[in-house]
Enzyme design. Structure first.
Site, mmCIF file in Angstrom:
data_model
loop_
_atom_site.group_PDB
_atom_site.id
_atom_site.type_symbol
_atom_site.label_atom_id
_atom_site.label_comp_id
_atom_site.label_asym_id
_atom_site.label_seq_id
_atom_site.Cartn_x
_atom_site.Cartn_y
_atom_site.Cartn_z
ATOM 1 C CG HIS A 1 -5.536 -2.608 -0.859
ATOM 2 N ND1 HIS A 1 -4.383 -3.267 0.039
ATOM 3 C CD2 HIS A 1 -5.429 -1.317 -0.603
ATOM 4 C CE1 HIS A 1 -3.898 -2.282 0.265
ATOM 5 N NE2 HIS A 1 -4.241 -0.957 -0.084
ATOM 6 C CD GLU A 2 -6.494 1.050 -3.897
ATOM 7 O OE1 GLU A 2 -6.698 2.269 -3.093
ATOM 8 O OE2 GLU A 2 -5.424 0.414 -3.931
ATOM 9 C CB CYS B 1 -0.872 0.039 1.194
ATOM 10 S SG CYS B 1 -1.966 1.302 1.550
ATOM 11 C CG HIS C 1 -7.340 2.784 1.542
ATOM 12 N ND1 HIS C 1 -6.505 3.119 2.427
ATOM 13 C CD2 HIS C 1 -6.546 2.102 0.475
ATOM 14 C CE1 HIS C 1 -5.344 2.556 2.134
ATOM 15 N NE2 HIS C 1 -5.413 1.881 0.922
#
Ligand code: NI
Length: 199
Positions: free
Chosen positions: A152-153, A110, A156
């Site tokens: 994953h994105e 990341c 955030h």
């Protein structure tokens, strides 16, 4: 005279910054000039950092907007010859639905945790939807690395960084140590081969 818009590379927030811990707010109008400018600046920032994806909180903007791409070569490397990758996508106010209970472990890194990588379990098959930069609906199914990048994105946007998803923190590693370990393995294999030849 044409006005040339300068390229803007934004500063990336690192783990520990409060903006990465909060739940981001929905984007009101995906087609607004402000969002258009943010998208352009994030594209420049992502290209400069050579990452697979970027979420708005990573550039200190707590809004539900992510972007990502999976080049075909990378997808094949991760998921085998049949994998297709994913074109560059801007996803605003995204929603993710797991289409199977199956989780798979894979290496993640990341831009907010520079020089680190770790093994993270993710759903292997998902559906995601949201809006693109023109306000049009995007709806796709994704598997493998493509599904991993999207999860994953989108994490955030809820204040979640990948170490918070890891099942085994002992796999958290500096990337330079991964290449060092790989070299040591190769050296060892070479030595073994030599020893075998020498009888
Ligand atoms: Ni990230």
């Amino acid at each position: 005279m044409a006005i040339v818009q300068a390229m803007a590379i934004l500063k990336i927030a690192r783990m520990g910054h409060p903006v990465l811990k909060q739940v981001a707010a929905p984007v009101g109008d995906p087609k607004s000039a402000e969002i258009g400018q943010l998208i352009q600046d994030m594209i420049d920032t992502l290209a400069d950092a050579a990452g697979a994806g970027l979420a708005a909180p990573q550039v200190h903007i707590p809004l539900r907007l992510v972007m990502f791409h999976v080049p075909a070569a990378r997808a094949r490397e991760e998921d085998g010859e049949a994998a297709e990758g994913c074109p560059f996508t801007v996803l605003i106010n995204p929603e993710i639905e797991a289409l199977s209970e199956d989780m798979v472990e894979g290496v993640e890194a990341c831009l907010s945790l520079p020089d680190l990588a770790g093994m993270v379990p993710r759903y292997s098959h998902i559906r995601y939807r949201g809006f693109d930069h023109r306000g049009e609906t995007v709806e796709r199914e994704a598997e493998g690395f493509h599904a991993r990048v999207v999860q994953h994105e989108c994490d955030h946007l809820d204040g979640i960084l990948y170490p918070m998803r890891m099942a085994d923190l002992s796999t958290l590693t500096f990337t330079s140590e991964i290449s060092r370990a790989r070299e040591a393995e190769l050296d060892e294999a070479e030595e073994e081969a030599e020893n075998a030849e020498n009888g």
